[in-house]
Design a protein around this motif. Sequence first.
Motif, mmCIF file in Angstrom:
data_model
loop_
_atom_site.group_PDB
_atom_site.id
_atom_site.type_symbol
_atom_site.label_atom_id
_atom_site.label_comp_id
_atom_site.label_asym_id
_atom_site.label_seq_id
_atom_site.Cartn_x
_atom_site.Cartn_y
_atom_site.Cartn_z
ATOM 1 N N UNK A 191 0.919 -1.343 -0.072
ATOM 2 C CA UNK A 191 0.132 0.001 0.089
ATOM 3 C C UNK A 191 1.081 1.010 -0.258
ATOM 4 N N UNK A 192 2.736 0.979 0.174
ATOM 5 C CA UNK A 192 2.759 2.820 0.679
ATOM 6 C C UNK A 192 4.072 2.787 -1.117
ATOM 7 N N UNK A 193 3.880 1.631 -1.777
ATOM 8 C CA UNK A 193 4.902 2.051 -3.337
ATOM 9 C C UNK A 193 3.672 3.022 -3.961
ATOM 10 N N UNK A 194 4.619 3.443 -4.907
ATOM 11 C CA UNK A 194 4.746 4.806 -5.695
ATOM 12 C C UNK A 194 3.728 4.147 -6.810
ATOM 13 N N UNK A 195 3.071 4.358 -7.552
ATOM 14 C CA UNK A 195 2.319 3.894 -9.085
ATOM 15 C C UNK A 195 3.584 3.296 -9.707
ATOM 16 N N UNK A 196 4.639 4.318 -10.210
ATOM 17 C CA UNK A 196 5.247 3.689 -11.258
ATOM 18 C C UNK A 196 6.575 2.705 -10.235
ATOM 19 N N UNK A 197 6.167 2.393 -9.072
ATOM 20 C CA UNK A 197 6.540 0.971 -8.307
ATOM 21 C C UNK A 197 5.051 -0.652 -8.524
ATOM 22 N N UNK A 198 4.244 0.025 -8.697
ATOM 23 C CA UNK A 198 3.543 -1.372 -8.108
ATOM 24 C C UNK A 198 2.787 -1.875 -9.500
ATOM 25 N N UNK A 199 2.745 -2.871 -9.382
ATOM 26 C CA UNK A 199 1.747 -4.365 -10.310
ATOM 27 C C UNK A 199 0.641 -4.106 -10.527
ATOM 28 N N UNK A 200 0.291 -4.327 -11.368
ATOM 29 C CA UNK A 200 -1.448 -4.539 -11.781
ATOM 30 C C UNK A 200 -1.646 -5.055 -10.790
ATOM 31 N N UNK A 201 -3.132 -5.863 -10.764
ATOM 32 C CA UNK A 201 -3.828 -6.377 -9.513
ATOM 33 C C UNK A 201 -5.542 -6.479 -10.406
ATOM 34 N N UNK A 202 -5.774 -7.939 -10.607
ATOM 35 C CA UNK A 202 -6.830 -8.417 -10.656
ATOM 36 C C UNK A 202 -7.781 -8.632 -9.724
ATOM 37 N N UNK A 203 -9.217 -7.689 -9.530
ATOM 38 C CA UNK A 203 -9.933 -7.713 -8.141
ATOM 39 C C UNK A 203 -11.751 -8.951 -8.635
ATOM 40 N N UNK A 204 -11.921 -9.733 -7.717
ATOM 41 C CA UNK A 204 -12.978 -10.270 -8.357
ATOM 42 C C UNK A 204 -13.936 -9.905 -7.047
ATOM 43 N N UNK A 205 -14.333 -8.900 -7.412
ATOM 44 C CA UNK A 205 -15.421 -8.521 -6.581
ATOM 45 C C UNK A 205 -16.932 -9.289 -6.838
ATOM 46 N N UNK A 206 -17.830 -9.996 -5.149
ATOM 47 C CA UNK A 206 -19.190 -10.631 -5.176
ATOM 48 C C UNK A 206 -19.503 -9.688 -5.304
ATOM 49 N N UNK A 207 -21.372 -9.916 -6.417
ATOM 50 C CA UNK A 207 -22.275 -9.027 -6.029
ATOM 51 C C UNK A 207 -23.337 -9.357 -5.879
ATOM 52 N N UNK A 208 -24.182 -8.663 -4.981
ATOM 53 C CA UNK A 208 -25.539 -8.556 -3.871
ATOM 54 C C UNK A 208 -26.657 -8.894 -5.202
ATOM 55 N N UNK A 209 -27.446 -9.488 -5.037
ATOM 56 C CA UNK A 209 -28.639 -9.435 -5.628
ATOM 57 C C UNK A 209 -29.704 -8.157 -5.143
ATOM 58 N N UNK A 210 -29.842 -7.169 -6.271
ATOM 59 C CA UNK A 210 -30.626 -6.275 -5.963
ATOM 60 C C UNK A 210 -32.426 -6.457 -5.411
ATOM 61 N N UNK A 211 -33.603 -6.824 -4.695
ATOM 62 C CA UNK A 211 -34.422 -6.917 -3.491
ATOM 63 C C UNK A 211 -35.129 -6.066 -4.596
ATOM 64 N N UNK A 212 -35.026 -5.874 -5.489
ATOM 65 C CA UNK A 212 -36.045 -5.267 -6.627
ATOM 66 C C UNK A 212 -36.198 -5.594 -8.257
ATOM 67 N N UNK A 213 -35.018 -6.105 -7.743
ATOM 68 C CA UNK A 213 -35.068 -6.800 -9.539
ATOM 69 C C UNK A 213 -33.724 -7.598 -9.444
ATOM 70 N N UNK A 214 -35.000 -9.423 -9.733
ATOM 71 C CA UNK A 214 -34.652 -10.324 -10.007
ATOM 72 C C UNK A 214 -33.107 -10.535 -10.980
ATOM 73 N N UNK A 215 -32.686 -10.039 -11.519
ATOM 74 C CA UNK A 215 -31.567 -10.147 -12.416
ATOM 75 C C UNK A 215 -30.539 -8.799 -12.479
ATOM 76 N N UNK A 216 -30.269 -7.837 -11.350
ATOM 77 C CA UNK A 216 -29.553 -6.841 -10.945
ATOM 78 C C UNK A 216 -29.359 -7.281 -10.210
#
Length: 242
Positions: A95-120
């Motif tokens: 978390x302390x590394x500057x932009x020019x020394x940091x690597x790329x990262x993959x984020x897998x974010x779990x999504x929660x269903x919207x109670x008002x929309x079954x497909x959202x």
Amino acid sequence: MAGGRRWVRAGLGALLCVLHVQAACQDTTVTQELLQEGFHRDLLVKVELGEDAGGCAVAARAHLPPGIYVDPYELAMLQQHNVTKAVLVPAVTDVEAPEYLAPDVQLVLSLEQDPRCSRCFGAAVPVHARYHRPARHSQPASVVLHSPQVLLCCCHSALAAECWQPVEVGAPCSAEGNIPCQWHSTTHRPAQEELVLEVPVGLREHSPLVCAVTLLSTLLCASLVLAATCKHGNFSPGTCSE
């Protein structure tokens, strides 16, 4: 002649079938938004599927460039309170590394269903901008976030093979992580191809002044700490005089 017409009709039928499948598979829509202001933001991801998920786990896989990161300690605290569920690949982040020394990262974010929309589905995760190398001009640096990939994991139901393709994801489908499941991905229509975060950049000509002020502040603070320690600490009379 009749045989040629049959071939033409068959070809047109196959083409219409392919177009119908493509139209059905491209109904998934993805939107992402950066909330708040400054270096500390919330990345909000929303997905609207073309069909009901049917009890499947839904997630978004985002590519985080070096200019932005997710604090793994903050993420662990949020997951402990069931606020956000996400996995970082790789899991270790400086978390302390500057932009020019940091690597790329993959984020897998779990999504929660919207109670008002079954497909959202949707979820948010805190993200932080990294410091960039000082530049000769005062223009801010641009950190580009491309549209995330939509993932589906169905342990108890089947997906249409023409719409969903298996992919390798470094995250378990279920919370237990011991159920053998396969993640699948589909094409989608992003509301916008990319999201741009503007990060302020320091001027290179100010570097000597910043270094001098930082050094003087460090020496001053160290002197104050040492003086307070000698005054209020439990030492022998000759310790501070040495």
